[in-house]
Design an enzyme around this catalytic site. Structure first.
Site, mmCIF file in Angstrom:
data_model
loop_
_atom_site.group_PDB
_atom_site.id
_atom_site.type_symbol
_atom_site.label_atom_id
_atom_site.label_comp_id
_atom_site.label_asym_id
_atom_site.label_seq_id
_atom_site.Cartn_x
_atom_site.Cartn_y
_atom_site.Cartn_z
ATOM 1 N N HIS A 9 -14.316 1.656 9.595
ATOM 2 C CA HIS A 9 -13.806 0.733 10.611
ATOM 3 C C HIS A 9 -12.374 0.266 10.333
ATOM 4 C CE1 HIS A 9 -15.584 -1.689 7.421
ATOM 5 N NE2 HIS A 9 -14.681 -2.603 7.729
ATOM 6 N N GLY A 69 -7.869 2.335 0.701
ATOM 7 C CA GLY A 69 -7.870 3.753 0.351
ATOM 8 C C GLY A 69 -8.552 4.031 -0.970
ATOM 9 N N ASN A 70 -8.844 2.993 -1.749
ATOM 10 C CA ASN A 70 -9.457 3.200 -3.065
ATOM 11 C C ASN A 70 -10.850 3.808 -2.980
ATOM 12 O OD1 ASN A 70 -7.557 2.239 -5.086
ATOM 13 N ND2 ASN A 70 -7.818 0.229 -4.154
ATOM 14 N N GLY A 71 -11.744 3.145 -2.278
ATOM 15 C CA GLY A 71 -13.114 3.638 -2.177
ATOM 16 C C GLY A 71 -13.183 4.990 -1.506
ATOM 17 N N GLU A 72 -12.329 5.200 -0.528
ATOM 18 C CA GLU A 72 -12.310 6.467 0.196
ATOM 19 C C GLU A 72 -11.909 7.614 -0.734
ATOM 20 O OE1 GLU A 72 -12.481 3.108 2.702
ATOM 21 O OE2 GLU A 72 -10.981 3.535 1.179
ATOM 22 N N HIS A 99 2.339 18.589 -8.019
ATOM 23 C CA HIS A 99 1.832 18.694 -9.392
ATOM 24 C C HIS A 99 0.325 18.863 -9.470
ATOM 25 C CE1 HIS A 99 5.470 16.612 -11.508
ATOM 26 N NE2 HIS A 99 5.838 17.619 -10.715
ATOM 27 N N ASN A 100 -0.413 18.250 -8.553
ATOM 28 C CA ASN A 100 -1.872 18.221 -8.666
ATOM 29 C C ASN A 100 -2.595 19.077 -7.638
ATOM 30 O OD1 ASN A 100 -0.980 14.973 -9.227
ATOM 31 N ND2 ASN A 100 -1.969 16.136 -10.849
ATOM 32 N N ARG A 110 -4.567 -1.053 5.669
ATOM 33 C CA ARG A 110 -4.153 -2.456 5.582
ATOM 34 C C ARG A 110 -3.014 -2.672 4.595
ATOM 35 N NH1 ARG A 110 -10.396 -4.304 5.265
ATOM 36 N NH2 ARG A 110 -10.859 -4.138 7.491
ATOM 37 N N ARG A 134 1.880 24.696 -16.213
ATOM 38 C CA ARG A 134 1.303 23.498 -16.838
ATOM 39 C C ARG A 134 0.448 22.711 -15.847
ATOM 40 N NH1 ARG A 134 6.542 21.417 -15.620
ATOM 41 N NH2 ARG A 134 6.467 19.253 -14.916
#
Length: 169
Positions: A9, A69-72, A99-100, A110, A134
């Site tokens: 949401h 965005g953390n939990g996602e 790099h990743n 938010r 690397r």
């Protein structure tokens, strides 16, 4: 480019506008939800659906959106083969890909203006993986750990594994 997108949401309205913007830029977008606004919805199913689709379709990239965005990012990274990066500026967007070889971008609706988020996503989508030895070696180590739960027989210098440098201090 094929793009898979999902949100809860917190990013619902933003996601709907991003889908239109990405399609206008020539991307083929698959929307994994949420498809209706529900303030009590749970983001993990939307994010894992994006991750599963990205892994199933080599070359595709994913976007997951939440309040921070953390939990996602955490949810998307539960899918084997996903390398989701939480992005908060253009450098992290670029380096996540360069790099990743990140295949999913996670952003906080938010945390930024809509224009900033669109720019972060554009940078992420445009940046190729460098292919540097690397960086590929490190990606391979993470993939091995994901598959086996360890780094044994990973090749390369033995001192690159945690046990080699562990102390009992």
């Amino acid at each position: 480019m094929r793009i898979h997108i999902g949100t809860d949401h917190a990013g619902f309205e933003l996601k709907n506008r991003l889908v239109e913007q990405l399609q206008a830029k020539g991307h083929e977008v698959t929307d994994h939800g949420a498809h209706t606004y529900d303030a009590l919805d749970d983001y993990p199913p939307f994010c894992t659906a994006v991750g599963e689709a990205v892994v199933a379709e080599p070359g595709a990239l994913g976007i997951v959106i939440g309040g921070s965005g953390n939990g996602e990012q955490i949810a998307a990274n539960k899918v084997a083969g996903v390398r989701a990066a939480l992005v908060w500026n253009e450098d992290t967007a670029r380096l996540a890909r360069e790099h990743n070889d990140a295949n999913v971008i996670s952003v906080g609706a938010r945390q930024h203006s809509e224009e900033e988020l669109e720019q972060l996503i554009d940078v992420f989508l445009a940046e190729p993986f460098s292919g540097a030895e690397r960086h590929q070696r490190r990606i391979d180590l993470m993939a091995r750990y994901e598959r086996t739960g360890g780094y044994e027989d990973a090749g390369g210098p033995e001192e690159n594994t945690p046990a080699a440098g562990a102390t009992t201090d």
